[in-house]
Design an enzyme around this catalytic site. Structure first.
Site, PDB file in Angstrom:
ATOM      1  N   ARG A 114       3.469 -23.806  34.910  1.00 23.63           N
ATOM      2  CA  ARG A 114       2.979 -22.934  33.702  1.00 23.63           C
ATOM      3  C   ARG A 114       3.140 -21.723  33.629  1.00 23.63           C
ATOM      4  O   ARG A 114       3.195 -21.126  34.486  1.00 23.63           O
ATOM      5  CB  ARG A 114       1.463 -22.701  33.777  1.00 23.63           C
ATOM      6  CG  ARG A 114       0.706 -24.686  33.190  1.00 23.63           C
ATOM      7  CD  ARG A 114      -0.819 -24.242  32.951  1.00 23.63           C
ATOM      8  NE  ARG A 114      -1.437 -24.583  34.685  1.00 23.63           N
ATOM      9  CZ  ARG A 114      -2.801 -25.033  34.600  1.00 23.63           C
ATOM     10  NH1 ARG A 114      -3.223 -25.131  33.080  1.00 23.63           N
ATOM     11  NH2 ARG A 114      -3.375 -24.599  35.797  1.00 23.63           N
ATOM     12  N   HIS A 177       2.065 -37.856  47.350  1.00 26.98           N
ATOM     13  CA  HIS A 177       1.144 -38.674  47.068  1.00 26.98           C
ATOM     14  C   HIS A 177       0.969 -39.051  46.782  1.00 26.98           C
ATOM     15  O   HIS A 177       1.171 -39.403  45.306  1.00 26.98           O
ATOM     16  CB  HIS A 177      -0.183 -37.503  46.879  1.00 26.98           C
ATOM     17  CG  HIS A 177      -1.456 -37.768  47.910  1.00 26.98           C
ATOM     18  ND1 HIS A 177      -1.941 -38.760  49.314  1.00 26.98           N
ATOM     19  CD2 HIS A 177      -3.018 -37.537  48.015  1.00 26.98           C
ATOM     20  CE1 HIS A 177      -3.275 -38.812  49.124  1.00 26.98           C
ATOM     21  NE2 HIS A 177      -3.661 -37.769  48.521  1.00 26.98           N
ATOM     22  N   GLU A 297     -19.447 -23.983  73.360  1.00 24.88           N
ATOM     23  CA  GLU A 297     -19.777 -25.546  73.548  1.00 24.88           C
ATOM     24  C   GLU A 297     -19.693 -26.718  72.605  1.00 24.88           C
ATOM     25  O   GLU A 297     -19.201 -27.395  73.017  1.00 24.88           O
ATOM     26  CB  GLU A 297     -21.271 -25.485  74.585  1.00 24.88           C
ATOM     27  CG  GLU A 297     -20.967 -26.589  75.487  1.00 24.88           C
ATOM     28  CD  GLU A 297     -20.116 -26.386  76.690  1.00 24.88           C
ATOM     29  OE1 GLU A 297     -19.642 -27.185  77.323  1.00 24.88           O
ATOM     30  OE2 GLU A 297     -20.005 -25.046  77.274  1.00 24.88           O
TER      31      GLU A 297
HETATM   32  N1  NAP Z   1      -2.171 -29.307  50.289  1.00 26.67           N
HETATM   33  C1  NAP Z   1      -1.260 -29.893  51.237  1.00 26.67           C
HETATM   34  O1  NAP Z   1      -1.733 -29.897  52.775  1.00 26.67           O
HETATM   35  C2  NAP Z   1      -0.777 -31.855  51.127  1.00 26.67           C
HETATM   36  C3  NAP Z   1      -0.388 -32.662  51.697  1.00 26.67           C
HETATM   37  C4  NAP Z   1       0.583 -33.277  51.175  1.00 26.67           C
HETATM   38  C5  NAP Z   1       0.147 -34.038  50.199  1.00 26.67           C
HETATM   39  N2  NAP Z   1       0.375 -33.169  49.175  1.00 26.67           N
HETATM   40  C6  NAP Z   1      -0.220 -34.032  47.540  1.00 26.67           C
HETATM   41  O2  NAP Z   1       0.872 -32.722  47.338  1.00 26.67           O
HETATM   42  C7  NAP Z   1       0.681 -32.300  45.975  1.00 26.67           C
HETATM   43  C8  NAP Z   1       0.867 -31.175  45.513  1.00 26.67           C
HETATM   44  O3  NAP Z   1      -0.526 -30.134  46.120  1.00 26.67           O
HETATM   45  P1  NAP Z   1      -0.278 -28.899  46.502  1.00 26.67           P
HETATM   46  O4  NAP Z   1      -1.895 -29.760  47.349  1.00 26.67           O
HETATM   47  O5  NAP Z   1       0.658 -28.684  46.911  1.00 26.67           O
HETATM   48  O6  NAP Z   1      -1.049 -28.215  45.244  1.00 26.67           O
HETATM   49  P2  NAP Z   1      -2.441 -27.639  44.272  1.00 26.67           P
HETATM   50  O7  NAP Z   1      -2.358 -26.707  45.072  1.00 26.67           O
HETATM   51  O8  NAP Z   1      -3.074 -29.466  44.559  1.00 26.67           O
HETATM   52  O9  NAP Z   1      -1.263 -27.762  42.827  1.00 26.67           O
HETATM   53  C9  NAP Z   1      -1.098 -27.078  41.563  1.00 26.67           C
HETATM   54  C10 NAP Z   1      -0.024 -27.094  41.383  1.00 26.67           C
HETATM   55  O10 NAP Z   1      -1.082 -28.072  40.092  1.00 26.67           O
HETATM   56  C11 NAP Z   1      -0.410 -26.913  38.938  1.00 26.67           C
HETATM   57  N3  NAP Z   1      -1.637 -26.906  38.064  1.00 26.67           N
HETATM   58  C12 NAP Z   1      -2.869 -27.457  38.526  1.00 26.67           C
HETATM   59  N4  NAP Z   1      -3.157 -27.596  37.250  1.00 26.67           N
HETATM   60  C13 NAP Z   1      -2.780 -27.836  35.689  1.00 26.67           C
HETATM   61  C14 NAP Z   1      -2.381 -28.202  34.804  1.00 26.67           C
HETATM   62  N5  NAP Z   1      -3.763 -28.516  33.988  1.00 26.67           N
HETATM   63  N6  NAP Z   1      -1.933 -28.464  34.353  1.00 26.67           N
HETATM   64  C15 NAP Z   1      -0.586 -27.465  34.591  1.00 26.67           C
HETATM   65  N7  NAP Z   1      -0.507 -27.214  35.767  1.00 26.67           N
HETATM   66  C16 NAP Z   1      -1.537 -26.974  36.703  1.00 26.67           C
HETATM   67  C17 NAP Z   1      -0.810 -25.071  39.284  1.00 26.67           C
HETATM   68  O11 NAP Z   1      -0.280 -24.604  38.455  1.00 26.67           O
HETATM   69  P3  NAP Z   1      -0.906 -23.181  37.759  1.00 26.67           P
HETATM   70  O12 NAP Z   1      -1.104 -22.154  39.266  1.00 26.67           O
HETATM   71  O13 NAP Z   1      -0.371 -22.779  37.210  1.00 26.67           O
HETATM   72  O14 NAP Z   1      -2.277 -23.773  37.737  1.00 26.67           O
HETATM   73  C18 NAP Z   1       0.000 -25.543  41.127  1.00 26.67           C
HETATM   74  O15 NAP Z   1       1.887 -25.144  40.422  1.00 26.67           O
HETATM   75  C19 NAP Z   1      -0.053 -33.496  45.753  1.00 26.67           C
HETATM   76  O16 NAP Z   1       0.457 -34.604  45.447  1.00 26.67           O
HETATM   77  C20 NAP Z   1      -1.300 -33.536  47.092  1.00 26.67           C
HETATM   78  O17 NAP Z   1      -2.080 -34.458  47.198  1.00 26.67           O
HETATM   79  C21 NAP Z   1      -0.484 -32.350  49.601  1.00 26.67           C
END
Ligand code: NAP
Length: 401
Positions: A114, A177, A297
């Site tokens: 965004r 995921h 502990e």
């Molecule tokens: N984090 C982990 O440890 C991990 C590990 C393995 C897999 N995954 C998977 O990887 C994927 C991404 O996870 P993540 O943890 O990296 O990301 P996240 O922090 O959950 O998502 C962040 C992104 O989503 C965007 N976003 C949120 N709401 C939005 C909306 N309404 N419209 C447009 N953009 C929006 C945010 O943009 P803005 O900044 O503009 O809000 C940001 O770029 C997921 O499927 C998750 O399950 C995550």
């Protein structure tokens, strides 16, 4: 719990466990080697040949193919993706780690987020340039051939009606995921029938995806194919897994990935372990132990001494490294804990499989005030006596004192 002798054994074992390892071959070293004279190049190539990675590994009697990055040397990756634009949508923890690794591997990667949101600014800070390799989401999807949907799981669902029509024939859809397509009844993510849909799920935070890559190592990831229309989806997932910085890749299905992931994080990885810590700490406090004694502990000895040993050498090694007294009691009580907790884990798995957990996640993330609600819960945890005591205990560690 541990005797002075066993504590010494533990300290020694810990030192050994944390000693730096011999650096393994990396794409960064491969990049460097690319500029060496031809004779060295030949040596490097034969090394790559010999170290070819697909292996069948016996996991406790279960033979499984494991893929590793030596299967996809950098030149092969560049050749494989030479006609592709990887459009990484979302720049949270995974977007950051995977995106920077793809960029360092020399692939044609762009970021779509965004405009002027928090992620846009973070991407700029990481060197992505607006109009060159940083775009708004629609523009990035338009330019991309492989669309890497790394929005938050809730946002994947929210934005799906808008994104879906842009996923035209010939593109590939990638997730980290299985959540969105597997639980389509709740998320509404019904993928188009005419595109490949694949997954690479790093087993750790995106920050670790990045740090391990930079250290010349690689994170373990699982990979899976949801839909294969080109006949190339499987190898594309493997190649992308390596390109984003995985060291080893384990094949799974979307369903198995999401079920095990939701289950694990609610169980031993986070929810279950937090519950065990709280229960043990509370009983110690109710029996007159001080906060520092109860914390040491319960959490400090676990995380600083014993759990790393389990991680490095297994449970038997940890038992062997502690006193006879500790060992006897721990082995006896482990059975009771297992029997008591197993029904809870069964209930949890069922709750994951039936989509109850997904429903709860979607409702929670769909609330307008979910960031504030989350912060309130974190504040409550921060203010628990156990974690306040922990803060004081941590401040006495040599590195913090
Ligand atoms: N984090 C982990 O440890 C991990 C590990 C393995 C897999 N995954 C998977 O990887 C994927 C991404 O996870 P993540 O943890 O990296 O990301 P996240 O922090 O959950 O998502 C962040 C992104 O989503 C965007 N976003 C949120 N709401 C939005 C909306 N309404 N419209 C447009 N953009 C929006 C945010 O943009 P803005 O900044 O503009 O809000 C940001 O770029 C997921 O499927 C998750 O399950 C995550």
């Amino acid at each position: 719990m541990a005797s002075a002798r066993s504590s010494r054994t533990l300290r020694l074992a810990l030192r050994q466990a944390s000693a730096p390892r011999v650096q393994q071959r990396t794409f960064i070293s491969a990049v460097n080697s690319a500029s060496r004279p031809a004779v060295k190049q030949a040596a490097v190539s034969s090394f790559v040949q010999q170290a070819r990675g697909v292996k069948t590994v016996d996991f406790a009697g279960d033979k499984e193919k494991v893929y590793e990055r030596d299967d996809w040397p950098r030149d092969k990756l560049l050749e494989y993706f030479k006609n592709d634009t990887l459009a990484l949508i979302g720049y949270g923890s995974q977007g950051h780690g995977q995106g920077l690794n793809l960029r360092d591997n020399g692939l044609n990667v762009i970021v779509g987020v965004r405009k002027n949101g928090a992620s846009w600014k973070e991407a700029e800070q990481d060197g992505w340039v607006a109009g060159t390799n940083l775009f708004d989401i629609d523009e990035a999807i338009g330019k991309g051939t492989i669309i890497m949907n790394l929005l938050s799981d809730a946002a994947q669902s929210e934005t799906w009606p808008h994104i879906k029509p842009m996923l035209t024939k010939g593109k590939t859809l990638y997730f980290s995921h299985g959540f969105s397509p597997v639980f389509k009844a709740q998320t509404g993510v019904e993928v188009p029938k005419d595109i490949d849909v694949i997954l690479v799920a790093p087993k750790g935070s995106g920050r670790t995806v990045r740090t391990l890559f930079r250290e010349g190592r690689g994170i373990n990831s699982s990979f899976a194919v949801f839909q294969d229309v080109t006949g190339k989806a499987d190898e594309k997932a493997q190649a992308l897994g390596v390109a984003i910085g995985s060291g080893y890749l384990y094949k799974t299905t979307f369903e198995k990935e999401v079920h095990s992931d939701l289950y694990g994080e609610r169980g031993c990885l986070m929810g279950g372990i937090h519950g065990m810590f709280l229960a043990q700490y509370e009983v110690l406090r109710e029996n007159g132990h001080s906060p520092s004694e109860a914390f040491n502990e319960t959490v400090e000895e676990a995380t600083q001494s014993l759990y790393p040993l389990i991680g490095q050498n297994g449970m038997d090694y940890m038992y062997a490294a502690c006193s006879t007294t500790a060992r006897r009691g721990a082995i006896d009580w482990s059975k009771k804990f297992k029997d008591t907790l197993k029904p809870v884990f069964e209930e949890l798995y069922d709750s994951v499989k039936t989509g109850k957990e997904t429903q709860r996640t979607m409702e929670y993330a769909g609330r307008k005030d979910y960031r504030e609600a989350f912060e309130k819960e974190m504040e409550e945890i921060r203010e628990m006596e156990i974690w306040r005591a922990g803060k004081a205990v941590r401040s006495l560690r040599p590195e913090n004192a």
